[in-house]
Design a protein around this motif. Structure first.
Motif, PDB file in Angstrom:
ATOM      1  N   HIS A 242      33.409  35.179  29.824  1.00 62.43           N
ATOM      2  CA  HIS A 242      34.781  35.760  29.574  1.00 62.43           C
ATOM      3  C   HIS A 242      35.687  36.289  30.820  1.00 62.43           C
ATOM      4  O   HIS A 242      34.890  36.710  31.689  1.00 62.43           O
ATOM      5  CB  HIS A 242      34.736  36.621  28.433  1.00 62.43           C
ATOM      6  N   LEU A 243      36.925  36.231  30.526  1.00 58.03           N
ATOM      7  CA  LEU A 243      37.507  36.905  31.720  1.00 58.03           C
ATOM      8  C   LEU A 243      38.267  37.905  30.816  1.00 58.03           C
ATOM      9  O   LEU A 243      39.223  37.777  29.986  1.00 58.03           O
ATOM     10  CB  LEU A 243      38.482  35.892  32.312  1.00 58.03           C
ATOM     11  N   TRP A 244      37.809  39.135  31.192  1.00 56.85           N
ATOM     12  CA  TRP A 244      38.474  40.444  30.523  1.00 56.85           C
ATOM     13  C   TRP A 244      39.769  40.856  31.075  1.00 56.85           C
ATOM     14  O   TRP A 244      39.564  41.224  32.324  1.00 56.85           O
ATOM     15  CB  TRP A 244      37.503  41.342  30.329  1.00 56.85           C
ATOM     16  N   GLU A 245      40.843  41.091  30.641  1.00 61.47           N
ATOM     17  CA  GLU A 245      42.015  41.620  31.248  1.00 61.47           C
ATOM     18  C   GLU A 245      42.317  43.303  30.656  1.00 61.47           C
ATOM     19  O   GLU A 245      42.175  43.547  29.613  1.00 61.47           O
ATOM     20  CB  GLU A 245      43.142  40.808  30.867  1.00 61.47           C
ATOM     21  N   ILE A 246      42.101  44.049  31.946  1.00 56.86           N
ATOM     22  CA  ILE A 246      42.028  45.447  31.509  1.00 56.86           C
ATOM     23  C   ILE A 246      43.149  46.062  32.252  1.00 56.86           C
ATOM     24  O   ILE A 246      43.374  45.687  33.460  1.00 56.86           O
ATOM     25  CB  ILE A 246      40.725  45.861  31.966  1.00 56.86           C
ATOM     26  N   LYS A 247      43.829  46.953  31.632  1.00 63.01           N
ATOM     27  CA  LYS A 247      44.891  47.583  32.124  1.00 63.01           C
ATOM     28  C   LYS A 247      44.608  48.889  32.539  1.00 63.01           C
ATOM     29  O   LYS A 247      44.084  49.690  31.919  1.00 63.01           O
ATOM     30  CB  LYS A 247      46.258  47.723  31.364  1.00 63.01           C
ATOM     31  N   THR A 266      38.612  40.537  35.038  1.00 56.24           N
ATOM     32  CA  THR A 266      37.270  40.586  35.603  1.00 56.24           C
ATOM     33  C   THR A 266      36.329  39.827  34.664  1.00 56.24           C
ATOM     34  O   THR A 266      36.469  39.823  33.414  1.00 56.24           O
ATOM     35  CB  THR A 266      36.888  42.172  35.782  1.00 56.24           C
ATOM     36  N   THR A 267      35.238  39.426  35.184  1.00 55.18           N
ATOM     37  CA  THR A 267      34.298  38.858  34.321  1.00 55.18           C
ATOM     38  C   THR A 267      33.172  39.720  34.160  1.00 55.18           C
ATOM     39  O   THR A 267      32.170  39.306  33.337  1.00 55.18           O
ATOM     40  CB  THR A 267      33.391  37.508  35.131  1.00 55.18           C
ATOM     41  N   ARG A 268      33.010  40.897  34.693  1.00 51.70           N
ATOM     42  CA  ARG A 268      32.321  41.829  34.763  1.00 51.70           C
ATOM     43  C   ARG A 268      32.494  43.069  34.654  1.00 51.70           C
ATOM     44  O   ARG A 268      32.740  43.982  35.513  1.00 51.70           O
ATOM     45  CB  ARG A 268      31.139  41.971  36.061  1.00 51.70           C
ATOM     46  N   PRO A 269      32.919  43.539  33.418  1.00 52.30           N
ATOM     47  CA  PRO A 269      33.552  44.874  33.322  1.00 52.30           C
ATOM     48  C   PRO A 269      32.796  45.992  33.465  1.00 52.30           C
ATOM     49  O   PRO A 269      33.307  47.003  33.824  1.00 52.30           O
ATOM     50  CB  PRO A 269      34.192  44.772  31.524  1.00 52.30           C
ATOM     51  N   GLU A 270      31.456  45.839  33.258  1.00 56.93           N
ATOM     52  CA  GLU A 270      30.585  46.881  33.540  1.00 56.93           C
ATOM     53  C   GLU A 270      30.446  47.378  34.913  1.00 56.93           C
ATOM     54  O   GLU A 270      30.316  48.642  35.046  1.00 56.93           O
ATOM     55  CB  GLU A 270      29.108  46.648  32.893  1.00 56.93           C
ATOM     56  N   THR A 271      31.098  46.499  35.706  1.00 59.37           N
ATOM     57  CA  THR A 271      30.970  47.055  37.383  1.00 59.37           C
ATOM     58  C   THR A 271      32.170  47.973  37.493  1.00 59.37           C
ATOM     59  O   THR A 271      32.303  48.538  38.535  1.00 59.37           O
ATOM     60  CB  THR A 271      31.054  45.826  38.206  1.00 59.37           C
ATOM     61  N   MET A 272      33.224  47.968  36.456  1.00 62.71           N
ATOM     62  CA  MET A 272      34.495  48.980  36.934  1.00 62.71           C
ATOM     63  C   MET A 272      34.087  50.177  37.042  1.00 62.71           C
ATOM     64  O   MET A 272      34.730  51.196  37.510  1.00 62.71           O
ATOM     65  CB  MET A 272      35.645  48.886  35.658  1.00 62.71           C
ATOM     66  N   LEU A 273      32.800  50.815  36.514  1.00 61.13           N
ATOM     67  CA  LEU A 273      32.243  51.982  36.769  1.00 61.13           C
ATOM     68  C   LEU A 273      32.155  52.507  38.313  1.00 61.13           C
ATOM     69  O   LEU A 273      32.231  53.414  38.678  1.00 61.13           O
ATOM     70  CB  LEU A 273      30.791  52.085  36.032  1.00 61.13           C
ATOM     71  N   GLY A 274      31.965  51.309  39.119  1.00 59.24           N
ATOM     72  CA  GLY A 274      31.933  51.616  40.456  1.00 59.24           C
ATOM     73  C   GLY A 274      32.991  51.411  41.248  1.00 59.24           C
ATOM     74  O   GLY A 274      33.091  50.823  42.427  1.00 59.24           O
ATOM     75  N   ASP A 275      34.188  50.858  40.507  1.00 58.11           N
ATOM     76  CA  ASP A 275      35.417  50.482  41.056  1.00 58.11           C
ATOM     77  C   ASP A 275      35.977  51.637  42.300  1.00 58.11           C
ATOM     78  O   ASP A 275      35.807  52.719  42.029  1.00 58.11           O
ATOM     79  CB  ASP A 275      36.529  50.393  40.222  1.00 58.11           C
ATOM     80  N   ALA A 276      36.368  51.244  43.509  1.00 52.31           N
ATOM     81  CA  ALA A 276      36.890  51.989  44.442  1.00 52.31           C
ATOM     82  C   ALA A 276      38.411  51.649  44.671  1.00 52.31           C
ATOM     83  O   ALA A 276      38.862  52.553  45.445  1.00 52.31           O
ATOM     84  CB  ALA A 276      35.934  51.865  45.825  1.00 52.31           C
ATOM     85  N   HIS A 387      36.181  31.701  29.923  1.00 58.91           N
ATOM     86  CA  HIS A 387      36.017  31.336  31.535  1.00 58.91           C
ATOM     87  C   HIS A 387      34.619  30.836  31.726  1.00 58.91           C
ATOM     88  O   HIS A 387      33.576  31.503  31.367  1.00 58.91           O
ATOM     89  CB  HIS A 387      36.544  32.758  32.131  1.00 58.91           C
ATOM     90  N   VAL A 388      34.803  29.767  32.343  1.00 63.76           N
ATOM     91  CA  VAL A 388      33.415  29.084  32.837  1.00 63.76           C
ATOM     92  C   VAL A 388      33.378  29.310  34.138  1.00 63.76           C
ATOM     93  O   VAL A 388      34.167  29.143  35.143  1.00 63.76           O
ATOM     94  CB  VAL A 388      33.476  27.470  32.625  1.00 63.76           C
ATOM     95  N   HIS A 389      32.225  29.931  34.517  1.00 62.16           N
ATOM     96  CA  HIS A 389      31.839  30.374  36.112  1.00 62.16           C
ATOM     97  C   HIS A 389      30.377  30.229  36.325  1.00 62.16           C
ATOM     98  O   HIS A 389      29.534  30.091  35.597  1.00 62.16           O
ATOM     99  CB  HIS A 389      32.342  31.772  36.186  1.00 62.16           C
ATOM    100  N   ASN A 390      30.055  30.258  37.516  1.00 63.34           N
ATOM    101  CA  ASN A 390      28.748  29.886  37.955  1.00 63.34           C
ATOM    102  C   ASN A 390      28.008  31.589  38.120  1.00 63.34           C
ATOM    103  O   ASN A 390      28.588  32.416  38.631  1.00 63.34           O
ATOM    104  CB  ASN A 390      28.498  29.289  39.335  1.00 63.34           C
ATOM    105  N   VAL A 391      26.826  31.721  37.501  1.00 64.49           N
ATOM    106  CA  VAL A 391      26.030  32.928  37.453  1.00 64.49           C
ATOM    107  C   VAL A 391      24.752  32.553  38.288  1.00 64.49           C
ATOM    108  O   VAL A 391      24.276  31.523  38.098  1.00 64.49           O
ATOM    109  CB  VAL A 391      25.871  33.232  36.086  1.00 64.49           C
ATOM    110  N   GLY A 392      24.380  33.410  39.251  1.00 63.31           N
ATOM    111  CA  GLY A 392      23.254  33.187  39.834  1.00 63.31           C
ATOM    112  C   GLY A 392      21.997  33.652  39.374  1.00 63.31           C
ATOM    113  O   GLY A 392      22.037  34.670  38.425  1.00 63.31           O
ATOM    114  N   HIS A 393      20.943  32.682  39.260  1.00 60.02           N
ATOM    115  CA  HIS A 393      19.761  33.291  38.520  1.00 60.02           C
ATOM    116  C   HIS A 393      18.450  33.139  39.572  1.00 60.02           C
ATOM    117  O   HIS A 393      18.627  32.850  40.577  1.00 60.02           O
ATOM    118  CB  HIS A 393      19.312  32.356  37.294  1.00 60.02           C
ATOM    119  N   CYS A 394      17.546  34.062  39.172  1.00 69.84           N
ATOM    120  CA  CYS A 394      16.452  34.301  40.110  1.00 69.84           C
ATOM    121  C   CYS A 394      15.657  32.832  39.996  1.00 69.84           C
ATOM    122  O   CYS A 394      15.412  32.462  39.035  1.00 69.84           O
ATOM    123  CB  CYS A 394      15.599  35.262  39.722  1.00 69.84           C
ATOM    124  N   ASP A 395      15.358  32.361  41.215  1.00 69.57           N
ATOM    125  CA  ASP A 395      14.643  30.977  41.356  1.00 69.57           C
ATOM    126  C   ASP A 395      13.192  31.154  40.658  1.00 69.57           C
ATOM    127  O   ASP A 395      12.811  30.089  40.001  1.00 69.57           O
ATOM    128  CB  ASP A 395      14.544  30.576  42.687  1.00 69.57           C
TER     129      ASP A 395
END
Length: 987
Positions: A242-247, A266-276, A387-395
């Motif tokens: 998903h693409l979350w729209e946050i104000k 954003t696709t990763r809302p949880e990272t907003m805790l570290g927004d600069a 939202h379709v996007h690529n996610v990296g996984h551990c090989d």
RNA sequence: GGGCGGUUAGCUCAGUUGGUUAGAGCGCCUGCCUUACAAGCAGGAUGUCGGGGGUUCGAGUCCCUCACUGCCCACCA
């Protein structure tokens, strides 16, 4: 006159007897060779024999010997080096079909080169496989309710070693069983002391050259393995997210919320805790009024700035992007440009840390859910879009990778070093561009170069315990790092003894990337101790799959060129000179093989349950049949759909050869009783035949030469499929189907007058068979070894068929001297005879003649005297008995007149008919004739239209035009005959 | 988003620089226990070479295009 040898099959019987459980007291009679070939009865024996006798060992060359090109039949003492490094399987690995395929191709090449007199060396070993092995032992430890942390580092590593001693290298045992002709005396393990020295040297050297550095960067972090991994260890999968729209509230001039918002996506809302910060494009007119303003980061109540950066794309999302430098590589770069703080909000296990305020302790996905809920409650969630996007996984473990800021070690692959005039990547690119290394199929060159052109620094540190520990010591006093070849006791900078070694280990591929140099003794190359390196580096060929092209192949090229490039070349006179790039590469050729899939082209995987265990298949059909399946399907560029139906077919092939041997041995024994024997000294080389030899002898020898030539050529081009098919066709289609049937006519043991004829026929028979065995031996080493020893009656000229010469047409000069025209005539004449026989057989079937009934046949070559029909008449008249026997004809009458029989089979150069009263199936015959006529008419029309075309006549090459004219005439003649036959059928 | 490959007989695949009537194995049909082999022998059937267009005397092969289908690479939140 060399001693004559009677051929018997005693040795193979002895072997069979030995293998019988409990040493049965029944001693088989010499000719009790079982009717059906049973691979399981012989394979274990030979596999053990090859290893025990050390047949494929390649000793270190004597450095005092200057001659590199002495002839050697044993594949050891002379010849050009032909060296392959086996891609080391993981020490935890089990042999799967992909391995068996790779090893089959390599082994075919090895055995072939060995038999061509090359000095071959194939080096086996296993890889310590950091993550994979550690995971495996951790799981094992977990069953004892322990963790590695509880055990402590030293105890855990000791546990891994223990595991390795017990179970490691099972895969090499499987290779032994499958007969891979590697040099077992040179077996290595990537954690061996010898190879660890190379790892240490490489690290220190790169560090000294400024190519290894340590720094805090965004790396791919696997929260499950709890280590950094390199870019190539991340696999990207498309993922529906998903693409979350946050104000985010805008802060007014008074420092309070202005009542206005800036919406980010954003696709990763949880990272907003570290927004600069939040970034917008400087020219985005929607946000011009916000330039210079600040925002209040929701949930964290932190003031963050609005950045202007043209990296932001205006048309994605809302055109405003949150910036989280510690959790995204782009944001990190942005942060660097704008001097933003990097706030890490997650720990090693991807749980929110103390920086995450109220969310501390939550898993990243739990936090995401909670944060979205909280935002919604606050009325700050504007929308959620699919939202379709690529996610990296551990090989390794498929866990979603977390981009994470951490302190890691890197190799600066693009950094130029003055003394070398290039970077590691540049050298590796040059090596391929300048064709010092060639790829087969060659499209991999492009893929390789594309990747190398975009290569990033290589993260080589891993937060694991199992592996080569990084030789860097941190000083608690001055906080500097000491990197030396010997373990230091003091800090190299301040002399403090408060130093501790880095807890990280190196990426597994760091050590395997060094293998081409380290297996030959680098870096400890003393004048007395460098013969291996001098003789065997660069290796000749790398046979591997494209899946490790970047992991391993590219790294070997980089490291090989880099480190070997520093080793001077020793000239024959003992002097040293700098090494060229061509001499620095780790291998000259790379052959990329296909992937083995299941019969439905699906990728084999444990979860799908479609994995074909090669050992199981081998038990059922024999190693040779499986090898032959793989080889015959190995056409370049296409994956292999492994189908046991094919293997069944090749088991039948092995059985066919087994029975051909039974037939030959039977006759050799019969001959011996009649006082006829075969001169053993005539074996082992290409046979020649006298001009007056019977047609089939001249033909089969010519075929053998042609086959050997074609097989050699196919192998030269890595066309294992062609090579296998050519041998198959020769052995079954020519040797068994035709030659053996005909040669039965020549083997007459009860007539003294026929002794010479029998002796000559028997000799050619055994010669050709012995050659065919050698020809086949790289593909089916077990069966051919067994039968080859049997041919020599326990007194073979070498310890193994693998140590004999490979058949090669060039050895056959005498045949050319005989008369190449005769050779051609022999081939044509045989073709005519085969055609006549096939026609007669079809005719018999047409006419309903019972299989065992002999009938009289008439062959007419017509009154027309063309070359073809004259040739047919001549060969038919001289080889009547062949036709009669193979077509079951009581008498073959030759005539030039037309045939009056109703059922006639017509060919361009002859007609045949049989005397048989039974009424033929007229409708069926008419049907067949009509079809045949239609086919010929179509061909004729096509030929006529071409020949009537002036453009064709003017522009096409002469041999095409002539060929077409000839074909047109033949087709016309045959059409006439078929139409006549059709008319003659009546109703 | 870039890049690479595939599409030929029921199945799995060959088919070199364009060149005479497109091949193999397996499978299928028919008949044979012919003393090396029934895991065999003999005979037989089977193709609009993915669709369309073009270049050429000539195209499965070269070019364009469409369709389907794999795979690799890529930081668009």
């Amino acid at each position: 006159m060399p001693p004559l040898l009677k051929l018997r099959v005693v040795p193979s019987i002895e072997i069979l007897a030995q293998l019988q459980v409990g040493g049965s007291s029944i001693t088989p009679m010499p000719h009790d060779l079982p009717k059906a070939y049973d691979p399981t009865a012989i394979e274990d024996h030979w596999a053990e024999y090859w290893v025990k006798e050390n047949l494929f060992a390649q000793p270190t060359p004597d450095p005092t010997s200057k001659s590199k090109h002495e002839e050697g039949l044993d594949g050891q003492s002379g010849g050009e080096p032909f060296v392959i490094l086996l891609p080391p399987p993981n020490v935890t690995g089990n042999l799967h079909m992909g391995h068996m395929f790779e090893h089959t191709e390599s082994d075919i090449l090895m055995r072939w080169h060995r038999m061509r007199g090359d000095r071959v060396l194939w080096i086996p070993g296993t890889d310590h496989a950091g993550i994979a092995t550690q995971m495996l032992v951790e799981r094992q430890v977990a069953t004892e309710n322990k963790t590695r942390q509880q055990m402590g580092r030293d105890a855990f590593i000791e546990r891994v070693w223990e595991w390795k001693r017990h179970y490691g290298g099972a895969i090499l045992g499987q290779m032994k069983r499958l007969g891979a002709s590697v040099d077992w005396q040179r077996e290595y393990f990537t954690m061996d002391e010898r190879l660890s020295v190379a790892v240490r040297e490489a690290f220190v050297k790169l560090y000294e050259q400024g190519l290894i550095y340590r720094g805090a960067y965004i790396v791919n972090w696997c929260p499950r393995c709890q280590t950094a991994i390199s870019d190539v260890e991340v696999v990207h999968d498309e993922h529906k997210g998903h693409l979350w729209e946050i104000k985010y509230p805008v802060i007014g001039a008074d420092g309070k919320d202005a009542g206005e918002f800036l919406t980010i996506a954003t696709t990763r809302p949880e990272t907003m805790l570290g927004d600069a910060a939040v970034a917008i494009h400087p020219e985005d007119e929607r946000y011009t009024h916000l330039h210079g303003k600040k925002l209040r980061l929701p949930l964290m109540d932190r003031e963050i700035s609005i950045l202007l950066d043209d990296w932001v794309s205006r048309d994605f999302g809302t055109g405003a992007v949150k910036v989280t430098p510690a959790h995204d590589p782009n944001d990190f770069a942005l942060g660097q440009r704008h001097n933003l703080p990097s706030i890490s909000i997650m720990d090693d296990t991807a749980h929110i840390n103390t920086e995450g305020g109220a969310y501390e302790g939550m898993d990243r996905y739990v936090a995401r859910k909670k944060i979205v809920e909280d935002l919604e409650e606050l009325g700050l969630l504007v929308g959620i879009k699919d939202h379709v996007h690529n996610v990296g996984h551990c090989d390794r473990c498929k866990t979603v990778v977390e981009p994470r800021l951490s302190l890691q070690w890197f190799i600066a692959v693009n950094k130029k070093v003055e003394s070398r005039g290039a970077s590691m990547a540049e050298l590796a690119i040059a090596a391929v561009k300048e064709e010092k290394i060639r790829f087969t199929p060659d499209n991999y060159e492009k893929i390789y170069l594309q990747w190398m052109d975009n290569i990033h620094d290589w993260c080589i540190s891993r937060q694991l315990w199992w592996g080569h520990r990084i030789p860097a010591w941190h000083c608690a006093t001055c906080h500097k790092i000491t990197v030396t070849r010997e373990d230091p006791t003091k800090c190299a900078h301040c002399g403090s003894d408060k130093i501790t070694q880095s807890t990280d280990v190196l990426d597994t591929w760091f050590s395997s990337g060094l293998l081409p140099v380290s297996v030959f003794g680098w870096p400890k190359l003393t004048p007395e101790n460098r013969a291996d390196f001098d003789n065997f580096y660069p290796t000749t060929l790398l046979v591997t799959g494209f899946d490790i092209l970047f992991f391993w192949v590219a790294r070997m090229i980089m490291m090989g060129c880099w480190f070997a490039g520093d080793v001077d070349v020793k000239e024959p006179d003992g002097s040293l000179r700098p090494r060229t790039l061509a001499e620095s590469v780790p291998f000259k050729d790379v052959y990329i093989h296909a992937l083995v899939r299941d019969a439905n082209r699906e990728k084999m995987s444990k979860t799908k349950g479609n994995v074909v265990d090669p050992i199981e298949i081998v038990k059922q059909y024999g190693t040779d049949a499986v090898r032959f399946t793989l080889a015959s399907m190995a056409s370049p560029g296409t994956d292999i759909a492994f189908n046991v139906a094919r293997t069944e077919g090749y088991r039948a092939f092995a059985n066919k050869i087994w029975n051909a041997a039974r037939f030959i041995f039977m006759n050799v024994d019969r001959a011996a009783e009649a006082g006829i024997s075969v001169d053993r000294s005539l074996l082992g080389t290409m046979p020649t035949v006298a001009a007056e030899a019977p047609l089939e002898a001249r033909w089969i020898v010519a075929e053998l030469h042609a086959t050997a030539e074609k097989v050699n050529q196919a192998l030269e081009n890595y066309r294992f499929d062609d090579a296998a098919n050519i041998i198959y066709q020769f052995f079954w289609g020519s040797f068994c189907d035709w030659y053996l049937e005909i040669v039965k006519l020549r083997l007459i043991f009860d007539d003294p007058a026929k002794k010479d004829q029998t002796q000559a026929a028997l000799t050619t028979l055994v010669q050709v068979f012995e050659n065919a065995l050698r020809l086949l031996s790289p593909f089916m080493p077990f069966l051919t070894e067994e039968l080859w020893h049997a041919v020599y009656d326990g007194n073979p000229p070498a310890k193994s068929v693998a140590l004999t010469r490979y058949p090669h047409a060039e050895q056959a000069k005498p045949l050319d001297e005989v008369d190449s025209a005769l050779k051609n005539a022999g081939l044509y004449g045989m073709k005519d005879i085969q055609k006549i026989i096939t026609s007669l057989r079809a005719l018999r079937k047409d006419s309903g003649v019972p299989e065992n009934e002999m009938v009289r046949a008439i062959l007419s070559t017509g009154a027309r005297e063309n070359l073809g029909s004259r040739r047919v008449r001549w060969y038919a008249s001289h080889n009547r008995e062949i036709v009669q026997s193979l077509a079951r004809i009581s008498e073959l009458v030759l005539t030039e007149g037309p045939l009056s029989q109703r059922n006639v089979h017509s060919d361009a150069n002859f007609d045949v008919a049989i005397d048989y009263e039974k009424t033929i199936d007229v409708p069926a015959k008419r049907d067949r004739l009509t079809k045949e006529i239609a086919r010929l008419e179509k061909g004729l029309a096509s030929a006529e239209s071409k020949l009537g075309n002036e453009g064709f006549l003017a522009k096409a090459p002469a041999h095409i035009v002539d060929g077409l004219k000839k074909q047109e005439a033949e087709t016309r003649a045959q059409l006439d005959k078929l139409r006549r036959d059709l008319d003659g059928l009546g109703t």
